[in-house]
Write a protein that holds these residues in place. Structure first.
Motif, PDB file in Angstrom:
ATOM      1  N   ILE A  34       1.042  -1.017   0.020  1.00 55.77           N
ATOM      2  CA  ILE A  34       0.075  -0.013   0.112  1.00 55.77           C
ATOM      3  C   ILE A  34       0.741   1.371   0.039  1.00 55.77           C
ATOM      4  CG2 ILE A  34      -1.611   1.150   1.121  1.00 55.77           C
ATOM      5  CD1 ILE A  34      -2.742  -1.461   2.367  1.00 55.77           C
ATOM      6  N   ALA A  35       1.864   1.236   0.724  1.00 56.49           N
ATOM      7  CA  ALA A  35       2.711   2.345   0.861  1.00 56.49           C
ATOM      8  C   ALA A  35       3.514   2.946  -0.319  1.00 56.49           C
ATOM      9  CB  ALA A  35       3.322   2.285   2.104  1.00 56.49           C
ATOM     10  N   LEU A  36       4.053   1.684  -0.943  1.00 61.39           N
ATOM     11  CA  LEU A  36       4.814   2.394  -2.220  1.00 61.39           C
ATOM     12  C   LEU A  36       4.267   2.934  -3.257  1.00 61.39           C
ATOM     13  CD1 LEU A  36       7.467  -0.672  -2.592  1.00 61.39           C
ATOM     14  CD2 LEU A  36       7.848   1.625  -1.724  1.00 61.39           C
ATOM     15  N   PRO A  37       2.964   2.469  -3.852  1.00 58.86           N
ATOM     16  CA  PRO A  37       2.392   3.499  -4.726  1.00 58.86           C
ATOM     17  C   PRO A  37       1.983   4.728  -4.157  1.00 58.86           C
ATOM     18  CG  PRO A  37       1.485   0.928  -4.609  1.00 58.86           C
ATOM     19  CD  PRO A  37       2.178   1.549  -3.345  1.00 58.86           C
ATOM     20  N   VAL A  38       1.457   4.943  -2.978  1.00 57.29           N
ATOM     21  CA  VAL A  38       1.013   6.077  -2.211  1.00 57.29           C
ATOM     22  C   VAL A  38       2.223   6.901  -2.380  1.00 57.29           C
ATOM     23  CG1 VAL A  38       0.633   7.403  -0.245  1.00 57.29           C
ATOM     24  CG2 VAL A  38      -0.610   5.390  -0.938  1.00 57.29           C
ATOM     25  N   LEU A  39       3.638   6.544  -2.096  1.00 59.09           N
ATOM     26  CA  LEU A  39       4.721   7.289  -2.162  1.00 59.09           C
ATOM     27  C   LEU A  39       5.218   7.789  -3.502  1.00 59.09           C
ATOM     28  CD1 LEU A  39       7.222   8.390  -0.617  1.00 59.09           C
ATOM     29  CD2 LEU A  39       8.106   6.320  -0.913  1.00 59.09           C
ATOM     30  N   LEU A  40       4.833   6.966  -4.423  1.00 61.66           N
ATOM     31  CA  LEU A  40       5.068   7.214  -6.092  1.00 61.66           C
ATOM     32  C   LEU A  40       4.320   8.214  -6.516  1.00 61.66           C
ATOM     33  CD1 LEU A  40       5.828   3.546  -7.309  1.00 61.66           C
ATOM     34  CD2 LEU A  40       7.434   5.618  -7.097  1.00 61.66           C
ATOM     35  N   VAL A  41       2.915   8.311  -5.892  1.00 61.44           N
ATOM     36  CA  VAL A  41       2.069   9.280  -6.331  1.00 61.44           C
ATOM     37  C   VAL A  41       2.183  10.673  -5.838  1.00 61.44           C
ATOM     38  CG1 VAL A  41      -0.289  10.093  -6.051  1.00 61.44           C
ATOM     39  CG2 VAL A  41       0.080   7.685  -6.811  1.00 61.44           C
ATOM     40  N   ALA A  42       2.864  10.650  -4.578  1.00 63.35           N
ATOM     41  CA  ALA A  42       3.181  11.754  -3.705  1.00 63.35           C
ATOM     42  C   ALA A  42       4.439  12.548  -4.409  1.00 63.35           C
ATOM     43  CB  ALA A  42       3.568  11.524  -2.351  1.00 63.35           C
ATOM     44  N   MET A  43       5.231  11.546  -4.921  1.00 63.99           N
ATOM     45  CA  MET A  43       6.494  11.956  -5.902  1.00 63.99           C
ATOM     46  C   MET A  43       6.370  12.483  -7.099  1.00 63.99           C
ATOM     47  SD  MET A  43       9.067   9.218  -4.637  1.00 63.99           S
ATOM     48  CE  MET A  43      10.479   9.785  -5.819  1.00 63.99           C
ATOM     49  N   ILE A  44       5.167  12.207  -7.720  1.00 60.16           N
ATOM     50  CA  ILE A  44       4.724  12.774  -9.012  1.00 60.16           C
ATOM     51  C   ILE A  44       4.981  14.268  -9.180  1.00 60.16           C
ATOM     52  CG2 ILE A  44       2.812  12.984 -10.866  1.00 60.16           C
ATOM     53  CD1 ILE A  44       2.145  10.044 -10.018  1.00 60.16           C
ATOM     54  N   GLY A  45       4.455  15.019  -8.298  1.00 63.51           N
ATOM     55  CA  GLY A  45       4.471  16.391  -8.336  1.00 63.51           C
ATOM     56  C   GLY A  45       5.895  17.065  -7.964  1.00 63.51           C
ATOM     57  N   LYS A  46       7.056  16.076  -7.851  1.00 68.89           N
ATOM     58  CA  LYS A  46       8.217  16.768  -7.656  1.00 68.89           C
ATOM     59  C   LYS A  46       9.162  16.431  -9.023  1.00 68.89           C
ATOM     60  CE  LYS A  46       7.578  17.285  -3.145  1.00 68.89           C
ATOM     61  NZ  LYS A  46       7.268  18.633  -2.597  1.00 68.89           N
ATOM     62  N   VAL A  47       8.528  15.599  -9.889  1.00 67.24           N
ATOM     63  CA  VAL A  47       9.234  15.397 -11.144  1.00 67.24           C
ATOM     64  C   VAL A  47       8.685  15.890 -12.204  1.00 67.24           C
ATOM     65  CG1 VAL A  47       9.656  13.296 -12.700  1.00 67.24           C
ATOM     66  CG2 VAL A  47       9.499  12.870 -10.324  1.00 67.24           C
TER      67      VAL A  47
END
Length: 85
Positions: free
Chosen positions: A41-54
């Motif tokens: 559960i945590a990894l996809p949530v973390l990846l979505v949170a990082m999208i705004g940084k890329v």
């Protein structure tokens, strides 16, 4: 979506009707089902949170769309397996 995937995967593994294809996640499940669920559960949530940084580029958008299609397909497959039990 990640919660549903984690739930269906866990149910399928417990029922013995599926196997985790990712060897790292299979090992983690064997070690601790709770840790497996947390990471699943945590990894996809973390990846979505990082999208705004890329920086958004055509390549990044294509890869995100491809990952979403693959993830959706796996989730649908798990749901079919659970329903057909």
């Amino acid at each position: 979506m990640s919660f549903a995937d984690a739930l269906f995967t866990s149910l399928g593994l417990r029922a013995g009707i599926i196997e985790e294809a990712n060897p790292l996640m299979a090992g983690l499940y064997g070690f601790s089902p709770a840790a497996f669920l947390f990471i699943k559960i945590a990894l996809p949530v973390l990846l979505v949170a990082m999208i705004g940084k890329v920086r958004s580029s055509a390549t990044v958008r294509f890869l995100l769309a491809a990952a979403l299609c693959a993830y959706s397909s796996v989730l649908l497959l798990h749901a079919v397996w659970i329903v057909s039990m």
